[in-house]
Design a protein around this motif. Structure first.
Motif, PDB file in Angstrom:
ATOM      1  N   THR A   1       0.840  -1.194   0.000  1.00 20.54           N
ATOM      2  CA  THR A   1       0.000   0.000   0.000  1.00 20.54           C
ATOM      3  C   THR A   1       0.875   1.245   0.000  1.00 20.54           C
ATOM      4  N   GLY A   2       0.556   2.185  -0.889  1.00 21.82           N
ATOM      5  CA  GLY A   2       1.277   3.445  -0.940  1.00 21.82           C
ATOM      6  C   GLY A   2       0.448   4.571  -0.351  1.00 21.82           C
ATOM      7  N   PRO A   3       0.928   5.792  -0.430  1.00 25.13           N
ATOM      8  CA  PRO A   3       0.179   6.929   0.110  1.00 25.13           C
ATOM      9  C   PRO A   3      -1.087   7.179  -0.689  1.00 25.13           C
ATOM     10  N   SER A   4      -2.106   7.710  -0.011  1.00 22.24           N
ATOM     11  CA  SER A   4      -3.383   7.973  -0.678  1.00 22.24           C
ATOM     12  C   SER A   4      -3.332   9.217  -1.550  1.00 22.24           C
ATOM     13  N   SER A   5      -2.357  10.086  -1.293  1.00 19.93           N
ATOM     14  CA  SER A   5      -2.168  11.283  -2.113  1.00 19.93           C
ATOM     15  C   SER A   5      -0.684  11.591  -2.180  1.00 19.93           C
ATOM     16  N   ALA A   6      -0.297  12.451  -3.105  1.00 19.41           N
ATOM     17  CA  ALA A   6       1.120  12.773  -3.271  1.00 19.41           C
ATOM     18  C   ALA A   6       1.718  13.371  -2.008  1.00 19.41           C
ATOM     19  N   SER A   7       0.908  14.066  -1.210  1.00 14.68           N
ATOM     20  CA  SER A   7       1.419  14.676   0.017  1.00 14.68           C
ATOM     21  C   SER A   7       1.842  13.637   1.048  1.00 14.68           C
ATOM     22  N   GLY A   8       1.468  12.376   0.837  1.00 16.84           N
ATOM     23  CA  GLY A   8       1.836  11.310   1.755  1.00 16.84           C
ATOM     24  C   GLY A   8       3.282  10.863   1.634  1.00 16.84           C
ATOM     25  N   TRP A   9       3.929  11.196   0.520  1.00 13.04           N
ATOM     26  CA  TRP A   9       5.353  10.880   0.393  1.00 13.04           C
ATOM     27  C   TRP A   9       6.154  11.775   1.333  1.00 13.04           C
ATOM     28  N   VAL A  10       7.068  11.187   2.071  1.00  5.41           N
ATOM     29  CA  VAL A  10       7.903  11.943   3.007  1.00  5.41           C
ATOM     30  C   VAL A  10       9.161  12.405   2.289  1.00  5.41           C
ATOM     31  N   LYS A  11       9.370  13.728   2.277  1.00  7.65           N
ATOM     32  CA  LYS A  11      10.565  14.300   1.647  1.00  7.65           C
ATOM     33  C   LYS A  11      11.543  14.701   2.738  1.00  7.65           C
ATOM     34  N   ASP A  12      12.816  14.645   2.436  1.00  5.34           N
ATOM     35  CA  ASP A  12      13.844  14.878   3.436  1.00  5.34           C
ATOM     36  C   ASP A  12      13.839  16.304   3.969  1.00  5.34           C
ATOM     37  N   SER A  13      14.084  16.420   5.268  1.00  3.56           N
ATOM     38  CA  SER A  13      14.375  17.699   5.915  1.00  3.56           C
ATOM     39  C   SER A  13      15.553  17.438   6.844  1.00  3.56           C
ATOM     40  N   ILE A  14      16.026  18.441   7.567  1.00  3.04           N
ATOM     41  CA  ILE A  14      17.165  18.242   8.466  1.00  3.04           C
ATOM     42  C   ILE A  14      16.667  17.832   9.838  1.00  3.04           C
ATOM     43  N   GLY A  15      17.234  16.776  10.389  1.00  2.67           N
ATOM     44  CA  GLY A  15      16.847  16.296  11.701  1.00  2.67           C
ATOM     45  C   GLY A  15      18.039  16.192  12.631  1.00  2.67           C
ATOM     46  N   SER A  16      17.784  16.284  13.928  1.00  2.00           N
ATOM     47  CA  SER A  16      18.832  16.182  14.941  1.00  2.00           C
ATOM     48  C   SER A  16      18.275  15.473  16.160  1.00  2.00           C
ATOM     49  N   GLN A  17      19.136  14.719  16.839  1.00  2.44           N
ATOM     50  CA  GLN A  17      18.748  14.121  18.113  1.00  2.44           C
ATOM     51  C   GLN A  17      18.328  15.192  19.100  1.00  2.44           C
ATOM     52  N   LEU A  18      18.855  16.409  18.948  1.00  2.00           N
ATOM     53  CA  LEU A  18      18.543  17.487  19.875  1.00  2.00           C
ATOM     54  C   LEU A  18      17.166  18.102  19.625  1.00  2.00           C
ATOM     55  N   THR A  19      16.526  17.739  18.522  1.00  2.00           N
ATOM     56  CA  THR A  19      15.196  18.273  18.209  1.00  2.00           C
ATOM     57  C   THR A  19      14.251  17.117  17.904  1.00  2.00           C
ATOM     58  N   PRO A  20      13.799  16.397  18.931  1.00  2.00           N
ATOM     59  CA  PRO A  20      12.910  15.263  18.698  1.00  2.00           C
ATOM     60  C   PRO A  20      11.485  15.705  18.407  1.00  2.00           C
ATOM     61  N   ALA A  21      10.700  14.798  17.886  1.00  2.00           N
ATOM     62  CA  ALA A  21       9.284  15.075  17.660  1.00  2.00           C
ATOM     63  C   ALA A  21       8.570  15.219  18.997  1.00  2.00           C
ATOM     64  N   TYR A  22       7.568  16.097  19.027  1.00  2.00           N
ATOM     65  CA  TYR A  22       6.843  16.308  20.279  1.00  2.00           C
ATOM     66  C   TYR A  22       5.852  15.177  20.537  1.00  2.00           C
ATOM     67  N   THR A  23       5.439  15.066  21.796  1.00  2.00           N
ATOM     68  CA  THR A  23       4.397  14.132  22.190  1.00  2.00           C
ATOM     69  C   THR A  23       3.268  14.899  22.858  1.00  2.00           C
ATOM     70  N   GLY A  24       2.076  14.305  22.908  1.00  2.00           N
ATOM     71  CA  GLY A  24       0.933  14.952  23.532  1.00  2.00           C
ATOM     72  C   GLY A  24      -0.063  15.446  22.502  1.00  2.00           C
ATOM     73  N   SER A  25      -1.206  15.938  22.999  1.00  2.00           N
ATOM     74  CA  SER A  25      -2.250  16.416  22.093  1.00  2.00           C
ATOM     75  C   SER A  25      -3.028  17.554  22.748  1.00  2.00           C
ATOM     76  N   TYR A  26      -3.495  18.483  21.918  1.00  2.00           N
ATOM     77  CA  TYR A  26      -4.316  19.617  22.348  1.00  2.00           C
ATOM     78  C   TYR A  26      -5.614  19.097  22.985  1.00  2.00           C
ATOM     79  N   PRO A  27      -6.107  19.726  24.069  1.00  2.00           N
ATOM     80  CA  PRO A  27      -5.643  20.985  24.675  1.00  2.00           C
ATOM     81  C   PRO A  27      -4.640  20.800  25.801  1.00  2.00           C
ATOM     82  N   ASN A  28      -4.084  19.596  25.943  1.00  2.00           N
ATOM     83  CA  ASN A  28      -3.104  19.356  26.987  1.00  2.00           C
ATOM     84  C   ASN A  28      -1.731  19.874  26.562  1.00  2.00           C
TER      85      ASN A  28
END
Length: 422
Positions: free
Chosen positions: A316-343
């Motif tokens: 199964t592939g992405p449902s739209s072209a926006s589903g493809w992940v394109k490279d950006s710059i990542g660092s261990q010092l900037t991890p993805a956030y956790t949690g959800s609004y309104p918390n």
């Protein structure tokens, strides 16, 4: 990721009733040492420093050299930590990979270690609980692609130290790579599409040297033909052309590149082509329902054969072209956030409080940030010969109305392991 989240808070108003967080701040301070606010542990962590920096305007960067205990130009190999402002938040980077020309890196994210635990360390290359760790596990900044993950080494295709041997184990996930990320088609009609699995990490003359990633792939236009390769990625980026089944150069035709266990694709911030990725399948049995690895499955000797059908079968592939992940710059010092609004949203170094109610317990109001003072990590210097443990001790706001619009002063604390002999 973090700065983009705050940059587009005005857009999020229509989605989840958030208000914009405000404008930029003032210029940074000179970041001098305060003479020892960080507790000093005996042995190799013999120095300490404090960096106080006023968050600059959106897009501006400030760099710090923890060996010199001072801010430094964001060029060359002398700076160690870079702060890039998002106006009301910031991202952090090491002097390595696409972020700088140095030999820096970080061991884990602020989600992986607490400051309390790091104060027990006496050597940046010896984990008090697990023994010696190789310097290569101080991960360089890299292209953040579909191969980036949320585990300790921030990689989606491998797990680390499942058996107490500090080794990497492939999980045989199937990744789709398209040469035309403007189309969601995976039949190959709108560009080549490859399905790829990482199958190993060790090789060389003995077969046991790390930094030799192995992989196998199929062209989705002819999935019955399975191709395999192993590359020597111990000395830097190795670029691979899946179409011609060969290594090449950065200026040549390539779709994927390897630097030890780091992976990037030829698109986004990593190249001038239009390659994008999509995680299509995780083979059965490798993870529990809560996402933790099943150690016995990773150790099974039949994994290579057992997961072949996952690669060659229907995907199964992405449902739209926006589903493809394109490279950006990542660092261990900037991890993805956790949690959800309104918390509160946890960005590792700090929490973001989207409402007055969310920030009440921390004594903060809507849209303010509060430091997670017991979150920490270990950083290797840009010169590659010294280390520091670091934490974000506080975020202070200048008086303003609304409160979140006041200039922010971020205070980082470091325990420093100088170069050997210093």
């Amino acid at each position: 990721m973090n700065t983009r989240f705050f940059k587009y808070l005005p857009v999020a108003v229509a989605v989840m009733s958030l208000a914009a967080c405000g404008g930029g701040g003032s210029d940074s301070s000179d970041g001098t040492d305060d003479g020892g606010s960080t507790p000093v542990v005996t042995n190799k962590f013999t120095q300490s420093a404090t960096w106080k920096v006023v968050l600059p305007a959106t897009g501006e960067s400030v760099c710090y050299d923890f060996d010199a205990k001072a801010e430094a130009a964001c060029s060359g190999s002398t700076w160690d930590v870079k702060l890039v402002s998002g106006g009301r938040s910031a991202e952090l980077f090491t002097n390595s990979g696409p972020s700088g020309s140095g030999q820096g890196g970080a061991f884990g994210t602020p989600f992986a270690h607490t400051w309390t635990d790091l104060l027990k360390w006496e050597d940046a290359l010896v984990d008090p609980a697990g023994g010696a760790i190789p310097a290569t596990l101080y991960a360089a900044d890299t292209a953040k692609s579909v191969f980036a993950g949320t585990n300790e080494i921030q990689v989606a295709a491998f797990e680390y130290d499942l058996t107490g041997t500090h080794q990497l184990h492939p999980n045989f996930r199937v990744f789709l790579l398209t040469t035309n990320s403007a189309s969601a088609d995976i039949t190959g009609a709108a560009g080549a599409v490859y399905a790829l699995q990482m199958t190993g990490y060790y090789g060389g003359a003995t077969g046991t040297t790390s930094g030799w990633p192995s992989f196998r792939w199929v062209d989705e236009s002819n999935p019955a033909v399975v191709n395999t390769a192993t590359v020597d990625a111990t000395q830097g980026w190795v670029y691979y052309d899946l179409a011609n089944k060969t290594t090449t150069t950065e200026s040549g035709s390539w779709q994927i590149a390897f630097n030890r266990y780091n992976v990037k694709l030829n698109g986004g911030t990593s190249g001038n082509a239009t390659v994008g990725g999509y995680l299509s399948k995780t083979p059965d049995g490798f993870y529990n329902l809560d996402g933790t690895p099943v150690v016995a499955k990773f150790s099974a000797t039949t994994n290579l054969a057992d997961t072949l059908a996952d690669l060659t079968g229907a995907l199964t592939g992405p449902s739209s072209a926006s589903g493809w992940v394109k490279d950006s710059i990542g660092s261990q010092l900037t991890p993805a956030y956790t949690g959800s609004y309104p918390n509160a949203l946890n960005f590792g170094w700090y929490n973001y409080y989207p409402t007055d109610a969310a920030g009440a317990a921390a004594g903060l109001s809507q849209h303010q940030l509060g430091a997670n003072a017991d979150a920490g990590t270990l950083v290797k210097s840009g010169e590659g010969n010294s280390y520091a443990r670091m934490r974000l001790a506080s975020i202070a706001y200048a008086a303003a109305t609304p409160a979140y619009s006041g200039a922010q002063t971020w205070t980082f604390e470091f325990g420093i392991q100088p170069p050997s002999g210093n």
